[in-house]
Design a protein around this motif. Structure first.
Motif, PDB file in Angstrom:
ATOM      1  N   UNK A  35       3.672  -3.814   0.078  1.00  0.00           N
ATOM      2  CA  UNK A  35       3.554  -4.723  -1.051  1.00  0.00           C
ATOM      3  C   UNK A  35       4.821  -5.544  -1.263  1.00  0.00           C
ATOM      4  N   UNK A  36       5.864  -5.231  -0.488  1.00  0.00           N
ATOM      5  CA  UNK A  36       7.120  -5.960  -0.630  1.00  0.00           C
ATOM      6  C   UNK A  36       7.506  -6.724   0.639  1.00  0.00           C
ATOM      7  N   UNK A  37       6.606  -6.803   1.616  1.00  0.00           N
ATOM      8  CA  UNK A  37       6.923  -7.505   2.861  1.00  0.00           C
ATOM      9  C   UNK A  37       7.063  -9.003   2.582  1.00  0.00           C
ATOM     10  N   UNK A  38       8.177  -9.619   2.991  1.00  0.00           N
ATOM     11  CA  UNK A  38       8.434 -11.031   2.662  1.00  0.00           C
ATOM     12  C   UNK A  38       7.760 -12.006   3.623  1.00  0.00           C
ATOM     13  N   UNK A  39       6.428 -11.982   3.664  1.00  0.00           N
ATOM     14  CA  UNK A  39       5.699 -12.936   4.485  1.00  0.00           C
ATOM     15  C   UNK A  39       5.805 -14.338   3.874  1.00  0.00           C
ATOM     16  N   UNK A  40       5.644 -15.352   4.740  1.00  0.00           N
ATOM     17  CA  UNK A  40       5.564 -16.735   4.290  1.00  0.00           C
ATOM     18  C   UNK A  40       4.284 -17.347   4.847  1.00  0.00           C
ATOM     19  N   UNK A  41       3.705 -18.271   4.102  1.00  0.00           N
ATOM     20  CA  UNK A  41       2.397 -18.824   4.467  1.00  0.00           C
ATOM     21  C   UNK A  41       2.413 -19.554   5.805  1.00  0.00           C
ATOM     22  N   UNK A  42       3.583 -20.065   6.224  1.00  0.00           N
ATOM     23  CA  UNK A  42       3.652 -20.821   7.476  1.00  0.00           C
ATOM     24  C   UNK A  42       3.871 -19.924   8.694  1.00  0.00           C
ATOM     25  N   UNK A  43       4.045 -18.639   8.476  1.00  0.00           N
ATOM     26  CA  UNK A  43       4.311 -17.721   9.585  1.00  0.00           C
ATOM     27  C   UNK A  43       3.035 -17.303  10.303  1.00  0.00           C
ATOM     28  N   UNK A  44       3.185 -17.008  11.600  1.00  0.00           N
ATOM     29  CA  UNK A  44       2.129 -16.352  12.368  1.00  0.00           C
ATOM     30  C   UNK A  44       2.478 -14.875  12.411  1.00  0.00           C
ATOM     31  N   UNK A  45       1.576 -14.042  11.924  1.00  0.00           N
ATOM     32  CA  UNK A  45       1.850 -12.616  11.735  1.00  0.00           C
ATOM     33  C   UNK A  45       0.958 -11.790  12.643  1.00  0.00           C
ATOM     34  N   UNK A  46       1.556 -10.780  13.280  1.00  0.00           N
ATOM     35  CA  UNK A  46       0.821  -9.875  14.160  1.00  0.00           C
ATOM     36  C   UNK A  46       0.919  -8.445  13.648  1.00  0.00           C
ATOM     37  N   UNK A  47      -0.232  -7.807  13.459  1.00  0.00           N
ATOM     38  CA  UNK A  47      -0.290  -6.372  13.167  1.00  0.00           C
ATOM     39  C   UNK A  47      -0.644  -5.650  14.463  1.00  0.00           C
ATOM     40  N   UNK A  48       0.259  -4.802  14.915  1.00  0.00           N
ATOM     41  CA  UNK A  48       0.052  -4.050  16.156  1.00  0.00           C
ATOM     42  C   UNK A  48      -0.468  -2.656  15.812  1.00  0.00           C
ATOM     43  N   UNK A  49      -1.669  -2.341  16.268  1.00  0.00           N
ATOM     44  CA  UNK A  49      -2.266  -1.055  15.928  1.00  0.00           C
ATOM     45  C   UNK A  49      -2.765  -1.061  14.492  1.00  0.00           C
ATOM     46  N   UNK A  50      -3.682  -1.963  14.179  1.00  0.00           N
ATOM     47  CA  UNK A  50      -4.132  -2.144  12.796  1.00  0.00           C
ATOM     48  C   UNK A  50      -4.973  -0.984  12.299  1.00  0.00           C
ATOM     49  N   UNK A  51      -5.542  -0.191  13.226  1.00  0.00           N
ATOM     50  CA  UNK A  51      -6.367   0.932  12.800  1.00  0.00           C
ATOM     51  C   UNK A  51      -7.559   0.466  11.983  1.00  0.00           C
ATOM     52  N   UNK A  52      -7.759   1.079  10.818  1.00  0.00           N
ATOM     53  CA  UNK A  52      -8.887   0.721   9.947  1.00  0.00           C
ATOM     54  C   UNK A  52      -8.533  -0.399   8.973  1.00  0.00           C
ATOM     55  N   UNK A  53      -7.342  -0.977   9.109  1.00  0.00           N
ATOM     56  CA  UNK A  53      -6.943  -2.084   8.245  1.00  0.00           C
ATOM     57  C   UNK A  53      -6.334  -1.663   6.926  1.00  0.00           C
ATOM     58  N   UNK A  54      -5.878  -0.418   6.836  1.00  0.00           N
ATOM     59  CA  UNK A  54      -5.337   0.092   5.575  1.00  0.00           C
ATOM     60  C   UNK A  54      -4.163  -0.737   5.063  1.00  0.00           C
ATOM     61  N   UNK A  55      -3.300  -1.185   5.971  1.00  0.00           N
ATOM     62  CA  UNK A  55      -2.120  -1.953   5.537  1.00  0.00           C
ATOM     63  C   UNK A  55      -2.510  -3.331   5.011  1.00  0.00           C
ATOM     64  N   UNK A  56      -3.558  -3.913   5.565  1.00  0.00           N
ATOM     65  CA  UNK A  56      -3.991  -5.241   5.139  1.00  0.00           C
ATOM     66  C   UNK A  56      -4.522  -5.241   3.712  1.00  0.00           C
ATOM     67  N   UNK A  57      -5.012  -4.089   3.268  1.00  0.00           N
ATOM     68  CA  UNK A  57      -5.554  -3.985   1.918  1.00  0.00           C
ATOM     69  C   UNK A  57      -4.474  -4.149   0.846  1.00  0.00           C
ATOM     70  N   UNK A  58      -3.218  -4.060   1.245  1.00  0.00           N
ATOM     71  CA  UNK A  58      -2.119  -4.063   0.286  1.00  0.00           C
ATOM     72  C   UNK A  58      -1.417  -5.407   0.173  1.00  0.00           C
ATOM     73  N   UNK A  59      -1.897  -6.412   0.888  1.00  0.00           N
ATOM     74  CA  UNK A  59      -1.272  -7.731   0.834  1.00  0.00           C
ATOM     75  C   UNK A  59      -2.303  -8.793   0.476  1.00  0.00           C
ATOM     76  N   UNK A  60      -1.833  -9.966   0.100  1.00  0.00           N
ATOM     77  CA  UNK A  60      -2.726 -11.097  -0.155  1.00  0.00           C
ATOM     78  C   UNK A  60      -3.048 -11.771   1.180  1.00  0.00           C
TER      79      UNK A  60
END
Length: 206
Positions: A35-60
């Motif tokens: 919930x504190x990852x400093x992503x920016x809208x212009x970035x290309x982001x890669x999740x390696x080993x996303x599993x069931x997507x649990x981490x994605x549920x915590x970000x916008x």
């Protein structure tokens, strides 16, 4: 630990993964980190080993250009169903041999992946390869203590736990030192279980 065995393990584990690793202390840890990852809208982001997507549920996730990969089709299917109306690109792919071009991503998230792939050095090397210069990497995983003398219990349990598709004996310092001429650690924080699980933020220098 090998890819064939991991596919079997995570095919079985996909049915109850969220009940174990997206609740309790794991959910608390994930919230603290993601919930504190400093992503920016212009970035290309890669999740390696996303599993069931649990981490994605915590970000916008709707605000970002996200690609997510996993080697297990069953785990990936779970993630796809959770985010079927999103713009996230889900790909079945071996993290040890990614098909992306060099320097394709601005930010890489490696959550609980380096301890489960058969060869953590290949996986880490691939993440470095596809990360852009001055790009950032967030590693959340379990690692053995950097002490030279490993606890006897850990030595005895390691081969047994490896049969479950995860390795409790991997050392991040050893992994990092093979590539540290290109990388810089900007944060290394113990997260849970007496520091066995750590959150590590890295920048690729060139």
């Amino acid at each position: 630990m090998n890819n064939k065995w991991n596919k079997i393990i995570y095919k079985i584990g996909s049915s109850f993964y969220d009940n174990l690793f997206n609740t309790g202390i794991f959910l608390k840890a994930r919230k603290r980190i993601f919930q504190e990852v400093p992503f920016h809208s212009q970035q290309k982001i890669l999740y390696v080993g996303i599993g069931t997507g649990a981490d994605l549920e915590l970000i916008n996730y709707k605000d970002y250009d996200i690609t997510a990969i996993d080697y297990s089709p069953e785990m990936l299917h779970k993630a796809k169903r959770k985010f079927e109306h999103s713009t996230i690109t889900f790909l079945e792919m071996d993290a040890q041999k990614m098909t992306f071009e060099d320097e394709s991503f601005d930010y890489i998230v490696a959550s609980l992946i380096l301890s489960v792939v058969p060869d953590e050095n290949k996986c880490f090397g691939e993440m470095i390869r596809v990360l852009k210069k001055n790009g950032s990497m967030l590693v959340f995983d379990k690692f053995a203590s950097n002490n030279q003398k490993k606890p006897l219990a850990q030595k005895m349990l390691r081969p047994i736990i490896s049969l479950l598709g995860t390795d409790i004996g991997r050392n991040f310092e050893e992994l990092f030192n093979k590539n540290n001429q290109r990388l810089k650690i900007i944060k290394d924080e113990p997260i849970m279980l007496s520091g066995m699980y750590r959150s590590i933020e890295i920048i690729k220098l060139y």
